[in-house]
Design an enzyme around this catalytic site. Sequence first.
Site, short mmCIF file in Angstrom:
data_model
loop_
_atom_site.label_atom_id
_atom_site.label_comp_id
_atom_site.label_asym_id
_atom_site.label_seq_id
_atom_site.Cartn_x
_atom_site.Cartn_y
_atom_site.Cartn_z
N LYS A 120 14.91 74.25 19.62
CA LYS A 120 13.70 74.30 20.47
C LYS A 120 13.67 73.16 21.50
O LYS A 120 14.45 72.20 21.40
CB LYS A 120 12.47 74.26 19.56
CG LYS A 120 12.37 75.48 18.63
CD LYS A 120 11.02 75.52 17.93
CE LYS A 120 10.92 76.75 17.04
NZ LYS A 120 9.55 76.89 16.48
N TYR A 132 7.89 86.15 20.66
CA TYR A 132 6.97 85.82 19.56
C TYR A 132 5.80 86.80 19.48
O TYR A 132 4.76 86.46 18.91
CB TYR A 132 6.46 84.40 19.73
CG TYR A 132 7.43 83.32 19.26
CD1 TYR A 132 7.78 83.22 17.91
CD2 TYR A 132 7.98 82.41 20.14
CE1 TYR A 132 8.65 82.23 17.46
CE2 TYR A 132 8.85 81.41 19.70
CZ TYR A 132 9.18 81.34 18.35
OH TYR A 132 10.04 80.35 17.90
N ARG A 149 17.25 79.26 6.19
CA ARG A 149 15.88 78.76 6.01
C ARG A 149 15.86 77.56 5.05
O ARG A 149 15.05 76.64 5.20
CB ARG A 149 14.95 79.88 5.57
CG ARG A 149 14.68 80.83 6.75
CD ARG A 149 13.90 82.04 6.36
NE ARG A 149 12.49 81.80 6.16
CZ ARG A 149 11.58 81.69 7.13
NH1 ARG A 149 11.96 81.77 8.41
NH2 ARG A 149 10.32 81.51 6.87
N ASN A 170 8.99 71.84 16.14
CA ASN A 170 9.65 71.76 14.82
C ASN A 170 11.16 72.01 14.89
O ASN A 170 11.76 72.52 13.96
CB ASN A 170 8.94 72.66 13.80
CG ASN A 170 9.08 74.13 14.10
OD1 ASN A 170 9.54 74.52 15.18
ND2 ASN A 170 8.72 74.97 13.16
N HIS A 214 14.16 77.28 15.24
CA HIS A 214 13.64 78.55 14.72
C HIS A 214 14.71 79.17 13.83
O HIS A 214 15.90 79.03 14.10
CB HIS A 214 13.34 79.50 15.89
CG HIS A 214 13.10 80.92 15.45
ND1 HIS A 214 11.90 81.33 14.94
CD2 HIS A 214 13.93 82.00 15.42
CE1 HIS A 214 12.00 82.61 14.61
NE2 HIS A 214 13.21 83.04 14.90
N GLU A 235 15.99 89.78 16.82
CA GLU A 235 16.00 88.55 17.62
C GLU A 235 17.37 88.31 18.27
O GLU A 235 17.45 87.88 19.43
CB GLU A 235 15.59 87.37 16.73
CG GLU A 235 14.13 87.47 16.30
CD GLU A 235 13.71 86.47 15.24
OE1 GLU A 235 12.55 86.53 14.83
OE2 GLU A 235 14.55 85.63 14.83
P1 CMP Z 1 9.06 79.47 14.20
O1 CMP Z 1 9.93 79.55 13.01
O2 CMP Z 1 9.74 79.39 15.52
O3 CMP Z 1 8.04 80.72 14.22
C1 CMP Z 1 6.78 80.67 14.81
C2 CMP Z 1 6.38 79.29 15.21
O4 CMP Z 1 4.99 79.09 15.41
C3 CMP Z 1 6.72 78.33 14.10
O5 CMP Z 1 8.13 78.18 14.03
C4 CMP Z 1 5.92 77.08 14.51
O6 CMP Z 1 6.65 76.23 15.39
C5 CMP Z 1 4.75 77.67 15.29
N1 CMP Z 1 3.47 77.42 14.63
C6 CMP Z 1 2.47 76.68 15.13
N2 CMP Z 1 1.43 76.65 14.27
C7 CMP Z 1 1.78 77.38 13.19
C8 CMP Z 1 1.13 77.72 11.95
N3 CMP Z 1 -0.10 77.30 11.66
N4 CMP Z 1 1.81 78.49 11.07
C9 CMP Z 1 3.08 78.95 11.36
N5 CMP Z 1 3.72 78.65 12.52
C10 CMP Z 1 3.09 77.88 13.42
#
Ligand code: CMP
Length: 140
Positions: A11, A51, A87, A114, A117, A128
């Site tokens: 990211k 998304y 994961r 974070n 992904h 994806e």
């Molecule tokens: P990702 O695995 O890319 O999938 C969706 C993304 O939404 C997740 O990582 C987070 O970076 C973002 N996100 C932000 N807030 C939340 C939340 N409360 N719960 C889950 N994903 C979140």
Amino acid sequence: MATNRTFTMIKPDAFGAGNSGAILKMIEEAGFKIVALKATKLTKEVAGKFYEVHSARPFYGELCDFMSSGPIIAAILEKENAVADFRTLIGATNPKEAAPGTIRNLFAKSIDANAVHGSDSDENAAIEGNFFFSQFERIA
Ligand code: CMP
């Protein structure tokens, strides 16, 4: 049927901090083979499409803003049990809950920023991967 592929993005936070190389090294050292890889920058519209499954969630707008805020790396990865093992390697979505030594524990800054992904199912891994890569952009 379980497949042996998953999809990932490094990211904008991790790319911008210069952590792409360290993250790819961890991915390869964990036994994942790179099947496709590219650096790119998403528009807010493309991030929104990727998304779309989260479009009803309160964080959707911020997620799309963040994911289009800078370059990313997209990749298809191959390994036995790829989705689940990846994961485990990246750790929990919220870095505060990510296990020590996981990619998010080491590199993530917040639940939005974070670092990476990882697909949550075989079905989504295929969707994806197809979103980002044509057949000519893959090794196999
Ligand atoms: P990702 O695995 O890319 O999938 C969706 C993304 O939404 C997740 O990582 C987070 O970076 C973002 N996100 C932000 N807030 C939340 C939340 N409360 N719960 C889950 N994903 C979140």
